[in-house]
Design a protein around this motif. Structure first.
Motif, mmCIF file in Angstrom:
data_model
loop_
_atom_site.group_PDB
_atom_site.id
_atom_site.type_symbol
_atom_site.label_atom_id
_atom_site.label_comp_id
_atom_site.label_asym_id
_atom_site.label_seq_id
_atom_site.Cartn_x
_atom_site.Cartn_y
_atom_site.Cartn_z
ATOM 1 N N CYS A 1 8.599 -17.866 38.716
ATOM 2 C CA CYS A 1 8.536 -19.129 38.117
ATOM 3 C C CYS A 1 7.635 -19.244 36.796
ATOM 4 N N GLN B 1 15.795 -17.604 38.564
ATOM 5 C CA GLN B 1 14.620 -18.337 37.868
ATOM 6 C C GLN B 1 13.908 -17.507 36.687
ATOM 7 N N CYS C 1 16.420 -25.102 38.779
ATOM 8 C CA CYS C 1 17.240 -24.290 38.257
ATOM 9 C C CYS C 1 18.798 -24.960 38.323
ATOM 10 N N CYS D 1 12.713 -23.133 37.906
ATOM 11 C CA CYS D 1 11.850 -22.748 39.262
ATOM 12 C C CYS D 1 12.322 -23.909 40.363
#
Length: 299
Positions: A183, A147, A218, A153
């Motif tokens: 994130c 991340q 992601c 995220c």
């Protein structure tokens, strides 16, 4: 020495060169395999000490152990085969390398051909990992790194964090309806984000979060990074596949040299299978005199 046949091996050094090249190749990967196996065992011991999750999803230690065992065993076969000129072991070594190479290529082709299914499988497994995010330290470290590295995220999107019992909006506590701090968007290099910077973001609209957290999943971020860095990935793939291809070629060439020696000088049996030490010594001396014609026979 009256002709080229008399100095076939000694003059060209084909047998000696291939033998020691294959031996060096096998020893290097044998040592690498043992090193990877040792690291995997150590990591697994540490993981068992602290983990509370029973599953092994995305456990780097398990991956390292399996990879180390395969490399160690296959390379050991190559070392033994090259030392003893055992055709059976040489062919096992060559065919195993070939099979691994084919499986890797086939896996890459299938992953590209079924791209959508591959992405869906990744997203599904990431969501399974998110469920146990705080219980599996291995997955947590991997997810945090991904991340931050790819500025993303969750798997498919940031709302994947709803499946975690601590981040679900119905959960009590400050993490409810939020996402991990990895994130969150950072403005400065090496800036340390507030651990509660993702507070209640799951309650907000997507467009209102552009300046707060990374809203891109992601999986998509990773594939975009692959496309942007295709040269690095091509170099990495060549670094993985070329050594295996090189091992297959050297093994095949060496097998042909050993078979040539057998067909030219008669029946060959590995020295390990001889009935006595005297017989093994005589056979070794006979082979040495035949392979290296410039060397005199000795009593």
């Amino acid at each position: 020495m009256s002709g080229n046949d008399d100095i076939r091996y000694c003059h060209k050094f084909s047998y000696v060169f291939l033998k020691y090249l294959l031996l060096l190749y096998a020893i290097v990967f044998w040592l690498i395999g043992g090193f990877i196996l040792a690291i995997g065992i150590y990591a697994e011991v540490e993981r068992q000490r602290f983990k509370t999750l029973e599953g092994v999803f995305l456990a780097p230690a398990i991956i390292l152990i399996l990879l180390g065992i395969v490399m160690f065993v296959v390379s050991f076969i190559g070392v033994l085969a090259s030392l003893r000129d055992n055709l059976t072991l040489l062919k096992v070594f060559m065919y195993t390398l070939t099979m691994c190479l084919i499986l890797e290529l086939l896996g890459g082709v299938l992953a590209l051909a079924f791209h959508n299914q591959t992405v869906e499988l990744l997203n599904k497994n990431i969501r399974r990992g998110i469920v146990n995010y705080y219980d599996d330290l291995d997955f947590k470290n991997i997810m945090d790194f991904v991340q931050k590295k790819f500025k993303c995220c969750g798997g498919q999107e940031y709302k994947d964090w709803e499946v975690n019992m601590y981040h679900n909006c119905s959960a009590p506590g400050p993490l409810a309806c939020g996402v991990p701090y990895t994130c969150c968007i950072t403005r400065k290099p090496n800036e340390v984000a507030n651990t509660l910077c993702g507070y209640k973001v799951l309650e907000k609209e997507r467009l209102n979060l552009i300046d707060e957290i990374y809203i891109r999943g992601c999986t998509d971020a990773f594939f975009i990074w692959l496309m942007d860095n295709y040269k690095i990935m091509a170099g990495l793939l060549l670094g993985i596949l070329l050594p295996q291809f090189f091992g297959v070629i050297v093994s095949w060439l060496y097998i042909t040299r050993v078979e040539d020696a057998i067909s030219e000088y008669g029946h060959y049996m590995d020295g390990l299978l001889s009935s006595s030490a005297e017989e093994r010594q005589a056979k070794r001396q006979g082979r040495m005199a035949k392979w290296f014609r410039c060397m005199p026979e000795f009593d």
